[in-house]
Design a protein around this motif. Sequence first.
Motif, PDB file in Angstrom:
ATOM      1  N   LYS A  48      15.380  35.664 -10.778  1.00 39.80           N
ATOM      2  CA  LYS A  48      15.740  36.811 -11.461  1.00 39.80           C
ATOM      3  C   LYS A  48      14.565  37.654 -12.076  1.00 39.80           C
ATOM      4  O   LYS A  48      14.332  38.702 -12.326  1.00 39.80           O
ATOM      5  CB  LYS A  48      16.982  36.452 -12.420  1.00 39.80           C
TER       6      LYS A  48
ATOM      7  N   ILE B  50      13.115  41.278 -11.760  1.00 45.57           N
ATOM      8  CA  ILE B  50      13.192  42.344 -12.893  1.00 45.57           C
ATOM      9  C   ILE B  50      11.752  42.775 -13.121  1.00 45.57           C
ATOM     10  O   ILE B  50      11.503  44.056 -13.199  1.00 45.57           O
ATOM     11  CB  ILE B  50      13.665  41.662 -14.004  1.00 45.57           C
TER      12      ILE B  50
ATOM     13  N   LEU C 296      18.595  47.672 -13.640  1.00 45.98           N
ATOM     14  CA  LEU C 296      18.222  46.963 -14.459  1.00 45.98           C
ATOM     15  C   LEU C 296      19.518  47.018 -15.904  1.00 45.98           C
ATOM     16  O   LEU C 296      19.622  46.188 -16.521  1.00 45.98           O
ATOM     17  CB  LEU C 296      17.104  47.873 -15.557  1.00 45.98           C
TER      18      LEU C 296
ATOM     19  N   PHE D 157      21.461  43.656 -15.713  1.00 44.85           N
ATOM     20  CA  PHE D 157      20.881  42.646 -16.737  1.00 44.85           C
ATOM     21  C   PHE D 157      20.950  43.001 -18.046  1.00 44.85           C
ATOM     22  O   PHE D 157      21.193  42.142 -18.851  1.00 44.85           O
ATOM     23  CB  PHE D 157      19.249  42.375 -16.305  1.00 44.85           C
TER      24      PHE D 157
ATOM     25  N   GLN E  61      11.728  39.512 -19.579  1.00 49.41           N
ATOM     26  CA  GLN E  61      11.325  40.179 -18.495  1.00 49.41           C
ATOM     27  C   GLN E  61      12.335  41.597 -18.371  1.00 49.41           C
ATOM     28  O   GLN E  61      11.743  42.659 -18.083  1.00 49.41           O
ATOM     29  CB  GLN E  61      11.426  39.594 -16.987  1.00 49.41           C
ATOM     30  N   THR E  62      13.537  41.422 -18.824  1.00 47.76           N
ATOM     31  CA  THR E  62      14.424  42.593 -18.875  1.00 47.76           C
ATOM     32  C   THR E  62      13.795  43.517 -20.007  1.00 47.76           C
ATOM     33  O   THR E  62      13.875  44.834 -19.538  1.00 47.76           O
ATOM     34  CB  THR E  62      15.848  42.031 -19.179  1.00 47.76           C
TER      35      THR E  62
ATOM     36  N   ALA F 126      10.872  45.353 -18.568  1.00 47.20           N
ATOM     37  CA  ALA F 126      11.058  46.230 -17.590  1.00 47.20           C
ATOM     38  C   ALA F 126      11.757  47.574 -18.064  1.00 47.20           C
ATOM     39  O   ALA F 126      11.578  48.570 -17.464  1.00 47.20           O
ATOM     40  CB  ALA F 126      11.854  45.430 -16.457  1.00 47.20           C
TER      41      ALA F 126
END
Length: 726
Positions: A443, A447, A464, A467, A481-482, A485
């Motif tokens: 995941k 991302i 996005l 998430f 990471q979310t 991003a």
Amino acid sequence: MSGLRGPPRKGENFELSADLNSEYREKRKDAIKKVIANMTVQKDVSGLFPDVLKNMQTDDLEQKKLVYLYLMNYAKTQPELVILAVNTFVKDTDDPNPLVRALAIRTMGCLRAEKIIDYLCDPLQKCLRDDNPYVRKTAALCVAKLYDLKPELVIENGFLETLQEMIADSNPMVVSNTVAALSDIHTAAVAAGTTSDHFHITSVILNKLLVALNECSEWGRVAILNALARYETQDAQESEHICERVVPQFQHANASVVLAAVKVIMIHMRSVRQDNLTKTFIRKMAPPLVTLLSNPPEVQWVALRNINLLLQKRPDLLSNEMRVFFCKYNDPLYVKVEKLDIMVRLAGESNVDALLSELKEYASEVDVDFVRRSIKAIGQTAIKIDEAAERCVNVLLELIGTRVSYVVQEAVVDIFRKYPSTYEGVIPTLCANLDELDEPEAKASLIWIIGEYANKIDNADELLAIFVDTFTEESYPVQLQTLTAVVKLFLQKPDSSQGLVQRVLNTATKDCDSPDVRDRAYIYWRLLSTDPGAAKAVVLSQRPPISLPRTTVSPQLLEELLGEVSSLASVYHKPAETFVGPGRIGIDSLQRKASEIADERVAAQKALQTVAQGQQAENLLDFADDGAEGGQQPSGLAATTVLAQTPAAANILAGTSSNPLDDLVSIFGSANMSVPTVQPGQSANPLAGFSFNTAASPMPPATPSVLQAASPPTQQSQQEDLLGLF
């Protein structure tokens, strides 16, 4: 009732004692065998020591061996009775049978009792000059044991000089045991900090070692080869001579001898100046290393770890032997992992197709961990060989259609980092498998791809948003990471993602448990609210392309580990001092460390008790007379009135804390952290000053100052984040 009581029951030791004192020889021998059997299964038969000792004087060699075995086991618990056996030991060292002489001197060296050491010197001196080589080789090892117990005794009696003379012995077994004894003494002396070299190898000794090398047992060859590795050559010609004499050891059946010979060659090959000779030695080194892989899995793993180290120094060592390292169906996982690493190291343009075909097969295995490592190896191959990158990407795309698609994204990220704008065509295929992802690493990888190429993905905000909706339910790597991003998406498409970035920052700062995620959210918040240009320079900065490291350790450490091939250091890929410690086995340092920790605990407890005793003392730094009456919090030593109420201090004072130095702040009561007060006209919302309109310059949020932090404290829950100051 007393008449109903029978006689006291006799135990097994009582019966054995009676048999040991029997007048019949066979009965006594059987009793000794039973005693040894009980001793082997950890039964306490130390009470039979005097009875066993009586059976020591016998002509039966088997019985004498059993009695000596019993003595070696219980000598430490019965040191007073061991002295009774000295006369028999001394008598046995003059026995006409060389086996009895060797047995007696070996047992005396193994007893490790202080009272018997002084009686050992004269028999040992005779055995070192015995006519029989079996007695001499046994006595040589006894010198090393004596040095471990009492070094000054060895030096005073001239045993070291005698050992130096025994290197010239005509029997190769005596030479090998002498070398082993001198090496142990040298190691012990170095560990003790002795400056004198007890085993200095000269050119004369070198020639004697090389002569004895081919006629020793496996143990003797390993000892001699380790000594040859220590030798410092005078010139290149001497190094070539040593290498040429050691090369035949590659054909030995024992894996330890082969690895010891490899170590000698690798060390002395540094001084060889002729390139063609170096290539010859490397070419001869390859077949024995390949042969090691036909051993059981444990020996294979040790060999693979050493091969991995050798390949980091000499990448061309096994360049034509790729297929030997292909994994078998019955290989344990630890062997397969090492083989994968070596296959990537051996990968080249000539064998990359065979490697990719093999790795593709591994991707259909049942073991998830092995599948993950195999796919990662495909990505590493693409990074290492530029010409094969497209073939690696095609293999990964084929795997996406199978059930292993959940880990393909991890390998693709590395390829994107290496070739930033070459393989963007595979992004839609990766995004199409979004619903099948259940691994946190996969995941996070996908991302990262969405955030990195947000300007080329039309529905990046929708992807996005999936998430962001489940942000608090995801693992911490996915949350990080979310967050990154979404910020990348906002910096590239500010109009369509303003609400999304505000939502993820709110969630990350208020509802997230991880301090790492909260800290990163606050940093992004501050960057975006003060200077979007700086935020773009930080978040969207150009990253250097990644490459596959040629070595896993530093060059200096690599040279050191190559000198330790066939030892644990080369298996762990760490210097010996990191897991053994100073000393022969590091036990002294471990005990010293334990005592230091105990002393620290005692010192910490005394310090806390001193503070507690001084809680009624006058605070010399507090000049105000009415400070306590004014409702203010006590300070200085007066603040220790709350000492007993804090859990950390209570545990430490009671001696139940596992670490008295831990959480010292909590010792002095519950800390009432001060927060800045909200000034009139200033919004209490931490979002104040954050503007998502890129046309107008945002107003920076008010920065708390030291003076604000020093304002009268307000009650604050321990769960409230300190970064709420922002």
